[in-house]
Design a protein around this motif. Structure first.
Motif, PDB file in Angstrom:
ATOM      1  N   PRO A   1      23.487  -1.546 -18.656  1.00 15.19           N
ATOM      2  CA  PRO A   1      23.417  -1.584 -17.160  1.00 15.19           C
ATOM      3  C   PRO A   1      23.355  -2.765 -16.122  1.00 15.19           C
ATOM      4  N   ILE A   2      23.044  -3.918 -17.002  1.00 12.92           N
ATOM      5  CA  ILE A   2      22.469  -5.237 -16.284  1.00 12.92           C
ATOM      6  C   ILE A   2      23.295  -6.306 -16.933  1.00 12.92           C
ATOM      7  N   TYR A   3      23.949  -6.212 -18.125  1.00 10.57           N
ATOM      8  CA  TYR A   3      24.571  -7.407 -18.622  1.00 10.57           C
ATOM      9  C   TYR A   3      26.499  -6.967 -18.759  1.00 10.57           C
ATOM     10  N   HIS A   4      26.766  -7.682 -17.802  1.00  9.91           N
ATOM     11  CA  HIS A   4      28.486  -7.663 -18.049  1.00  9.91           C
ATOM     12  C   HIS A   4      28.803  -8.983 -18.183  1.00  9.91           C
ATOM     13  N   LYS A   5      29.565  -9.118 -19.548  1.00  9.16           N
ATOM     14  CA  LYS A   5      29.800 -10.439 -20.037  1.00  9.16           C
ATOM     15  C   LYS A   5      31.010 -11.078 -19.133  1.00  9.16           C
ATOM     16  N   SER A   6      31.781 -10.118 -18.437  1.00  7.38           N
ATOM     17  CA  SER A   6      32.729 -10.786 -17.703  1.00  7.38           C
ATOM     18  C   SER A   6      32.237 -10.891 -16.302  1.00  7.38           C
ATOM     19  N   GLN A   7      31.024 -11.029 -16.019  1.00  7.03           N
ATOM     20  CA  GLN A   7      30.659 -11.315 -14.703  1.00  7.03           C
ATOM     21  C   GLN A   7      29.329 -12.375 -14.882  1.00  7.03           C
ATOM     22  N   VAL A   8      29.028 -12.786 -16.085  1.00  2.11           N
ATOM     23  CA  VAL A   8      28.028 -13.819 -16.198  1.00  2.11           C
ATOM     24  C   VAL A   8      28.583 -14.830 -16.704  1.00  2.11           C
ATOM     25  N   LEU A   9      28.062 -16.073 -16.280  1.00  2.02           N
ATOM     26  CA  LEU A   9      28.015 -17.563 -17.009  1.00  2.02           C
ATOM     27  C   LEU A   9      27.002 -18.143 -17.455  1.00  2.02           C
TER      28      LEU A   9
ATOM     29  N   HIS B   1       1.001  -1.173   0.019  1.00  2.00           N
ATOM     30  CA  HIS B   1      -0.017   0.211  -0.179  1.00  2.00           C
ATOM     31  C   HIS B   1       0.824   1.204  -0.111  1.00  2.00           C
ATOM     32  N   TYR B   2       0.376   2.345  -0.573  1.00  2.00           N
ATOM     33  CA  TYR B   2       1.224   3.435  -0.996  1.00  2.00           C
ATOM     34  C   TYR B   2       0.661   4.644  -0.293  1.00  2.00           C
ATOM     35  N   GLU B   3       1.132   5.653   0.309  1.00  2.00           N
ATOM     36  CA  GLU B   3       0.776   7.078   0.810  1.00  2.00           C
ATOM     37  C   GLU B   3      -0.044   7.586  -0.334  1.00  2.00           C
ATOM     38  N   ASP B   4      -0.950   8.445   0.154  1.00  2.00           N
ATOM     39  CA  ASP B   4      -1.638   9.142  -0.663  1.00  2.00           C
ATOM     40  C   ASP B   4      -2.334   8.715  -2.050  1.00  2.00           C
ATOM     41  N   GLY B   5      -2.502   7.089  -1.947  1.00  2.00           N
ATOM     42  CA  GLY B   5      -2.946   6.577  -2.887  1.00  2.00           C
ATOM     43  C   GLY B   5      -2.276   6.448  -4.145  1.00  2.00           C
ATOM     44  N   GLY B   6      -0.957   6.572  -4.089  1.00  2.00           N
ATOM     45  CA  GLY B   6       0.000   6.519  -5.179  1.00  2.00           C
ATOM     46  C   GLY B   6       0.210   5.032  -5.444  1.00  2.00           C
ATOM     47  N   THR B   7       0.985   4.445  -6.482  1.00  2.00           N
ATOM     48  CA  THR B   7       1.352   3.402  -6.991  1.00  2.00           C
ATOM     49  C   THR B   7       2.704   3.203  -7.115  1.00  2.00           C
ATOM     50  N   ALA B   8       2.820   1.968  -7.490  1.00  2.00           N
ATOM     51  CA  ALA B   8       4.263   1.144  -7.408  1.00  2.00           C
ATOM     52  C   ALA B   8       5.066   2.122  -8.485  1.00  2.00           C
ATOM     53  N   SER B   9       6.206   2.125  -8.200  1.00  2.00           N
ATOM     54  CA  SER B   9       7.375   3.110  -9.163  1.00  2.00           C
ATOM     55  C   SER B   9       7.496   2.244 -10.568  1.00  2.00           C
ATOM     56  N   LYS B  10       7.385   3.164 -11.333  1.00  2.00           N
ATOM     57  CA  LYS B  10       7.548   2.450 -12.913  1.00  2.00           C
ATOM     58  C   LYS B  10       8.570   3.328 -13.608  1.00  2.00           C
ATOM     59  N   ASP B  11       9.572   3.615 -12.919  1.00  2.00           N
ATOM     60  CA  ASP B  11      10.493   4.483 -13.813  1.00  2.00           C
ATOM     61  C   ASP B  11      11.069   3.849 -15.164  1.00  2.00           C
ATOM     62  N   HIS B  12      11.259   4.526 -16.008  1.00  5.93           N
ATOM     63  CA  HIS B  12      11.813   3.824 -17.319  1.00  5.93           C
ATOM     64  C   HIS B  12      13.208   3.686 -17.215  1.00  5.93           C
ATOM     65  N   GLY B  13      13.956   2.701 -17.772  1.00  3.46           N
ATOM     66  CA  GLY B  13      15.254   2.530 -17.894  1.00  3.46           C
ATOM     67  C   GLY B  13      16.082   2.009 -16.783  1.00  3.46           C
ATOM     68  N   ASN B  14      15.237   1.772 -15.706  1.00  2.53           N
ATOM     69  CA  ASN B  14      15.751   1.255 -14.713  1.00  2.53           C
ATOM     70  C   ASN B  14      15.918  -0.423 -14.595  1.00  2.53           C
TER      71      ASN B  14
ATOM     72  N   ILE C   1      15.268  -5.803 -17.309  1.00  4.81           N
ATOM     73  CA  ILE C   1      15.067  -7.283 -17.078  1.00  4.81           C
ATOM     74  C   ILE C   1      13.705  -7.520 -17.679  1.00  4.81           C
ATOM     75  N   ALA C   2      12.632  -6.622 -17.297  1.00  2.00           N
ATOM     76  CA  ALA C   2      11.283  -7.032 -17.947  1.00  2.00           C
ATOM     77  C   ALA C   2      11.121  -7.059 -19.670  1.00  2.00           C
ATOM     78  N   ALA C   3      11.913  -6.217 -20.087  1.00  2.00           N
ATOM     79  CA  ALA C   3      12.188  -6.287 -21.562  1.00  2.00           C
ATOM     80  C   ALA C   3      12.881  -7.668 -21.867  1.00  2.00           C
ATOM     81  N   ASN C   4      14.163  -7.892 -21.301  1.00  3.00           N
ATOM     82  CA  ASN C   4      14.714  -9.016 -21.727  1.00  3.00           C
ATOM     83  C   ASN C   4      13.886 -10.398 -21.578  1.00  3.00           C
ATOM     84  N   THR C   5      12.824 -10.438 -20.589  1.00  4.60           N
ATOM     85  CA  THR C   5      12.415 -11.358 -20.186  1.00  4.60           C
ATOM     86  C   THR C   5      11.189 -11.703 -21.414  1.00  4.60           C
ATOM     87  N   ALA C   6      10.510 -10.421 -21.648  1.00  2.00           N
ATOM     88  CA  ALA C   6       9.462 -10.521 -22.902  1.00  2.00           C
ATOM     89  C   ALA C   6       9.972 -10.977 -24.257  1.00  2.00           C
TER      90      ALA C   6
END
Length: 637
Positions: free
Chosen positions: A239-247, A99-112, A117-122
């Motif tokens: 920002p989320i994919y770094h080839k030297s850190q993923v296997l 639940h959010y203060e003042d009737g707000g909603t979940a954050s939907k910031d673009h580019g985060n 991850i959601a774009a890659n999943t889709a």
């Protein structure tokens, strides 16, 4: 609009989430006393576990680097999300409605991170759906020819990117993703005219996931003859994919890696699939880059790879290499980093140079399992590879082979194994075991003389280790290699920067003139030399102005390294004479440099004809005498 999450909801989510379950997705945790778990810290590199989790109070603390916090702090640090996003992720995990203060909603910031991850999943869902279309027949044929059916493709999320300029982009925009998000995620690219196009077109696609199973990017294999691109194309750095850190495959393999204390490192996506389908469910692969230090850190945390007095408790790291030149180079790179593992390292090379995928296709699942079961110790592999360079039918070849192989055997940590390899090496060379043993012992002494003052006490709760530094501001102490020579140079510079009066101006000056092997530390050494030449003598040598002078002398990108060397704890136990330590390590650097000079002079002497060049011959002899006198004088001080 986005609103603030109610404080009571935040507290409720924190209370309901078991922090050990979440941290356990990233770090293998083991019991550490009543109500406590420990593992290798994910925030800095360490040999012994100093990262502790206490589920009852919902907090973690690293006694090595000082990192501390709750589950939300951990996610913020590991996944680079905001506090609100961390709370939302955990609420989603446990099915709790926020639940959010003042009737707000979940954050939907673009580019985060969450949106990327959601774009890659889709995109992954889109690719897997496309694998069943008529256009994907070349992709299905490619898989079938390598022994992978539809069930195997589904198990690994393999898909197909249609040969279209913008099919994926249009699909994802229809789901609400912006062009900026798609470009940032690496799913689409921009041409010179500013138009976007799908990065992957007409290719077989593998999703690359992090250890928790979230899709970060993709690897794509060329299928069509008119595709002029590289054979394999991966997601670019994002920002989320770094080839030297993923296997690739780590999300599927992590639990068996942790339970079985074994990881198998193969070279390609199809090799990972073949191994898992054959029952080797601990296989992983790099994604378009060589197996490096960052990969080792990830593997060690999942493997629970730390030093232990019980050698039977050590894990296994098995590398598979192709026998071609590229495979040999990969083997050399892996061996160069072998000391970073506490685990035993092995090499498995298939007969006829087959990789695991081809081996399974030609000889079946049993052959893949036997390949891994028949692994050879990394040291044996490297010794044999080293000896192969020499003609062992000649005396000269055997002697040269011994000189080249002795340091490898000397580097074996297990004493019993080292003794066994001395006998084995003697057999391979056809030489007397005592002679080989003397050569190995000499190599061990050379190594120990460099590291005896640089190896500090085992760190644990109550001690400090420098945390890993940010990598975009010049070299860092955390990036330095862990070989004995570099450790000696590093610790000597730490002594000069932190306790210059204990070292003394004379020894400090001589250290600053010695040859260093590490390029970054050489720059710091030169800065110290310049500061010694500029600064006044006497007590001011110990003042804060000393460090400031060194910082002024080094190039800007190296100032962080100087600062870290001046702050990191000296690897010496409290209560001991600091002056003895500082002068001892400085002396070791100087003695090593004198030994280098002696070797060079001996080489020049051997190449000089005493009859034809008597004057030059005499000069070299006198220089040798002077170097020996300096070495004797140094050891008497």
């Amino acid at each position: 609009m986005a609103g603030l999450i109610r404080r009571s909801d935040i507290d409720e989510v924190r209370a309901r989430v078991n922090i050990a379950d979440v941290v356990g997705d990233y770090v293998t945790l083991k019991g550490a006393g009543v109500g406590s778990l420990k593992g290798l810290c994910p925030f800095h590199d360490e040999r012994s576990p100093s990262f502790h989790v206490r589920p009852q109070v919902g907090r973690y603390h690293c006694f090595g680097c000082g990192e501390d916090g709750d589950i939300f702090t951990f996610l913020q640090r590991m996944d680079h999300v905001s506090f609100s996003e961390a709370v939302e992720l955990m609420a989603q995990r446990i099915g709790f409605e926020l639940h959010y203060e003042d009737g707000g909603t979940a954050s939907k910031d673009h580019g985060n991170r969450a949106r990327l991850i959601a774009a890659n999943t889709a995109a992954a869902e889109y690719f897997t759906a496309q694998l069943g279309t008529p256009e994907a027949e070349p992709a299905r044929r490619f898989l079938g020819e390598r022994g992978f059916d539809a069930a195997a493709a589904a198990r690994f999320g393999v898909g197909f990117a249609p040969k279209s300029f913008d099919a994926l982009g249009k699909h994802l925009k229809g789901l609400g993703f912006t062009e900026l998000e798609l470009v940032t995620s690496g799913l689409v690219s921009k041409n010179d005219r500013g138009s976007t196009y799908d990065r992957f077109r007409g290719r077989l696609v593998w999703p690359i996931r992090d250890v928790t199973g979230q899709t970060l990017g993709f690897g794509a294999r060329r299928l069509l003859d008119d595709d002029q691109g590289p054979k394999y194309l991966n997601t670019p750095e994002t920002p989320i994919y770094h080839k030297s850190q993923v296997l690739y495959g780590l999300d599927l393999a992590k639990r068996d890696i942790s339970r079985g204390k074994q990881v198998v490192v193969v070279e390609g996506y199809t090799d990972v699939m073949a191994c898992h389908l054959a029952g080797v469910t601990t296989a992983v692969a790099t994604c378009g880059t060589a197996f490096g230090v960052d990969h080792i850190k990830v593997v060690r945390r999942v493997l629970g790879d730390f030093d232990t007095v019980d050698s039977t408790a050590l894990g296994e790291v098995v590398f598979t290499f192709d026998p071609d030149e590229a495979g040999q180079k990969a083997a050399s790179r892996a061996f160069a980093e072998e000391q970073r593992f506490a685990a035993q390292t092995y090499v498995a090379v298939a007969p006829e140079g087959l990789d695991p995928c081809d081996l399974r296709l030609k000889r079946g699942d049993d052959a893949v399992r036997l390949l891994i079961a028949g692994k050879k110790p990394m040291f044996e592999f490297m010794v044999r590879r080293t000896l192969a360079r020499f003609d062992l039918d000649t005396v000269e070849g055997r002697v040269a082979g011994l000189r080249a192989a002795a340091p490898i055997v000397a580097g074996i940590r297990d004493r019993a194994l080292s003794i066994g390899y001395v006998r084995t090496l003697a057999g391979w060379l056809g030489m007397d075991p005592d002679e080989v043993g003397r050569a190995v012992t000499a190599a061990q002494r050379r190594s120990q003389s460099e590291q005896k003052v640089s190896d500090g006490p085992e760190r644990g709760p109550g001690t400090q280790q420098p945390a890993e530094a940010v990598t975009d501001a010049g070299p860092s102490i955390s990036q330095l290699p862990n070989d004995p020579a570099t450790r000696l140079e590093r610790d000597a510079l730490m002594a000069l920067l932190q306790a210059p009066l204990e070292v003394g101006r004379d020894l400090a000056s001589r250290v600053s003139q010695a040859a260093f092997a590490n390029p970054s530390l050489s720059v710091v050494r030169d800065g110290i030399a310049a500061a010694l030449g500029e600064g006044p003598a006497g007590d001011s040598f110990t003042e804060q102005a000393w460090l400031e002078r060194v910082l002024e002398e080094v190039p800007a990108p190296f100032r962080r390294l100087v600062t870290e060397l001046a702050i990191a704890p000296l690897p010496e136990q409290s209560g001991r004479d600091l002056r003895v330590y500082c002068r001892g390590i400085a002396t070791s650097v100087i003695d090593r440099d004198l030994l280098r000079q002696k070797a060079e002079l001996l080489g020049r002497l051997q190449r000089t004809d005493s009859t034809a060049e008597p004057e030059r011959y005499g000069q070299i002899q006198r220089a040798l005498v002077q170097v020996e006198q300096e070495r004797r004088s140094l050891r008497q001080d």
